[in-house]
Design a protein around this motif. Structure first.
Motif, PDB file in Angstrom:
ATOM      1  N   PRO A 113       2.395 -14.174 -41.287  1.00 44.95           N
ATOM      2  CA  PRO A 113       2.283 -13.573 -39.955  1.00 44.95           C
ATOM      3  C   PRO A 113       1.872 -12.101 -40.078  1.00 44.95           C
ATOM      4  O   PRO A 113       2.325 -11.400 -40.981  1.00 44.95           O
ATOM      5  CB  PRO A 113       3.697 -13.694 -39.380  1.00 44.95           C
ATOM      6  N   GLN A 114       0.999 -11.677 -39.177  1.00 46.31           N
ATOM      7  CA  GLN A 114       0.505 -10.305 -39.150  1.00 46.31           C
ATOM      8  C   GLN A 114       1.243  -9.542 -38.047  1.00 46.31           C
ATOM      9  O   GLN A 114       1.162  -9.917 -36.873  1.00 46.31           O
ATOM     10  CB  GLN A 114      -0.999 -10.283 -38.878  1.00 46.31           C
ATOM     11  N   ILE A 115       1.942  -8.464 -38.418  1.00 46.19           N
ATOM     12  CA  ILE A 115       2.764  -7.703 -37.481  1.00 46.19           C
ATOM     13  C   ILE A 115       2.252  -6.273 -37.406  1.00 46.19           C
ATOM     14  O   ILE A 115       2.003  -5.642 -38.434  1.00 46.19           O
ATOM     15  CB  ILE A 115       4.244  -7.678 -37.934  1.00 46.19           C
ATOM     16  N   LEU A 116       2.125  -5.758 -36.186  1.00 45.90           N
ATOM     17  CA  LEU A 116       1.792  -4.350 -35.959  1.00 45.90           C
ATOM     18  C   LEU A 116       3.015  -3.664 -35.375  1.00 45.90           C
ATOM     19  O   LEU A 116       3.562  -4.116 -34.365  1.00 45.90           O
ATOM     20  CB  LEU A 116       0.611  -4.210 -34.996  1.00 45.90           C
TER      21      LEU A 116
ATOM     22  N   ALA B  97      -3.496   5.393 -31.866  1.00 45.01           N
ATOM     23  CA  ALA B  97      -3.794   4.718 -33.137  1.00 45.01           C
ATOM     24  C   ALA B  97      -3.351   3.254 -33.086  1.00 45.01           C
ATOM     25  O   ALA B  97      -4.037   2.368 -33.603  1.00 45.01           O
ATOM     26  CB  ALA B  97      -3.112   5.438 -34.298  1.00 45.01           C
ATOM     27  N   GLY B  98      -2.210   3.005 -32.447  1.00 43.21           N
ATOM     28  CA  GLY B  98      -1.730   1.627 -32.314  1.00 43.21           C
ATOM     29  C   GLY B  98      -2.663   0.782 -31.474  1.00 43.21           C
ATOM     30  O   GLY B  98      -2.959  -0.370 -31.822  1.00 43.21           O
ATOM     31  N   LEU B  99      -3.144   1.340 -30.373  1.00 43.19           N
ATOM     32  CA  LEU B  99      -4.076   0.615 -29.512  1.00 43.19           C
ATOM     33  C   LEU B  99      -5.375   0.314 -30.254  1.00 43.19           C
ATOM     34  O   LEU B  99      -5.876  -0.812 -30.218  1.00 43.19           O
ATOM     35  CB  LEU B  99      -4.378   1.421 -28.250  1.00 43.19           C
ATOM     36  N   ARG B 100      -5.901   1.301 -30.951  1.00 40.26           N
ATOM     37  CA  ARG B 100      -7.143   1.114 -31.721  1.00 40.26           C
ATOM     38  C   ARG B 100      -6.967  -0.015 -32.744  1.00 40.26           C
ATOM     39  O   ARG B 100      -7.834  -0.876 -32.872  1.00 40.26           O
ATOM     40  CB  ARG B 100      -7.517   2.435 -32.398  1.00 40.26           C
TER      41      ARG B 100
ATOM     42  N   ALA C 151      -4.732  -2.490 -32.642  1.00 39.82           N
ATOM     43  CA  ALA C 151      -4.519  -3.765 -31.943  1.00 39.82           C
ATOM     44  C   ALA C 151      -5.825  -4.353 -31.424  1.00 39.82           C
ATOM     45  O   ALA C 151      -5.977  -5.578 -31.359  1.00 39.82           O
ATOM     46  CB  ALA C 151      -3.531  -3.572 -30.794  1.00 39.82           C
ATOM     47  N   LEU C 152      -6.756  -3.493 -31.051  1.00 38.58           N
ATOM     48  CA  LEU C 152      -8.030  -3.969 -30.511  1.00 38.58           C
ATOM     49  C   LEU C 152      -9.028  -4.369 -31.596  1.00 38.58           C
ATOM     50  O   LEU C 152      -9.996  -5.065 -31.297  1.00 38.58           O
ATOM     51  CB  LEU C 152      -8.647  -2.899 -29.606  1.00 38.58           C
ATOM     52  N   THR C 153      -8.809  -3.933 -32.828  1.00 37.09           N
ATOM     53  CA  THR C 153      -9.780  -4.224 -33.882  1.00 37.09           C
ATOM     54  C   THR C 153      -9.302  -5.258 -34.900  1.00 37.09           C
ATOM     55  O   THR C 153     -10.099  -5.724 -35.703  1.00 37.09           O
ATOM     56  CB  THR C 153     -10.175  -2.937 -34.634  1.00 37.09           C
ATOM     57  N   GLN C 154      -8.035  -5.601 -34.877  1.00 35.58           N
ATOM     58  CA  GLN C 154      -7.468  -6.560 -35.823  1.00 35.58           C
ATOM     59  C   GLN C 154      -6.701  -7.632 -35.062  1.00 35.58           C
ATOM     60  O   GLN C 154      -6.316  -7.428 -33.916  1.00 35.58           O
ATOM     61  CB  GLN C 154      -6.508  -5.865 -36.801  1.00 35.58           C
ATOM     62  N   HIS C 155      -6.430  -8.757 -35.728  1.00 40.63           N
ATOM     63  CA  HIS C 155      -5.611  -9.809 -35.132  1.00 40.63           C
ATOM     64  C   HIS C 155      -4.168  -9.625 -35.586  1.00 40.63           C
ATOM     65  O   HIS C 155      -3.907  -9.480 -36.774  1.00 40.63           O
ATOM     66  CB  HIS C 155      -6.093 -11.201 -35.564  1.00 40.63           C
ATOM     67  N   PHE C 156      -3.236  -9.637 -34.634  1.00 35.80           N
ATOM     68  CA  PHE C 156      -1.810  -9.576 -34.946  1.00 35.80           C
ATOM     69  C   PHE C 156      -1.099 -10.698 -34.217  1.00 35.80           C
ATOM     70  O   PHE C 156      -1.428 -11.027 -33.080  1.00 35.80           O
ATOM     71  CB  PHE C 156      -1.213  -8.219 -34.541  1.00 35.80           C
TER      72      PHE C 156
END
Length: 71
Positions: free
Chosen positions: A7-10, A41-44, A46-51
């Motif tokens: 699982p990918q977590i941000l 930075a978190g938004l950027r 989240a928008l460029t990677q899959h979590f």
């Protein structure tokens, strides 16, 4: 037989000790973790990677958690 993907977590958290504790525990449970220290930075990220999950603090520098969520 291939292993299931981790699982990918941000984590978007500006308190370094809280972020470190969350990261340590989630990694111990077998998850891949990315930590960002402010809302922008978190938004950027989240928008460029899959979590699979985003843990989002509300009181963040630059953009607060509600602004990030709205975007």
């Amino acid at each position: 037989m291939t292993a299931a993907p981790k699982p990918q977590i941000l984590i978007v958290e500006d308190d370094a000790s809280i972020a470190a504790g969350l990261r340590l525990n989630l990694r111990h449970e077998g998850m891949d973790v990315v930590v960002k220290g402010d809302g922008e930075a978190g938004l950027r990220e989240a928008l460029t990677q899959h979590f699979d999950l985003v843990l989002l603090d509300v009181m963040l520098p630059v953009m607060n958690g509600f602004e990030v969520l709205r975007e």
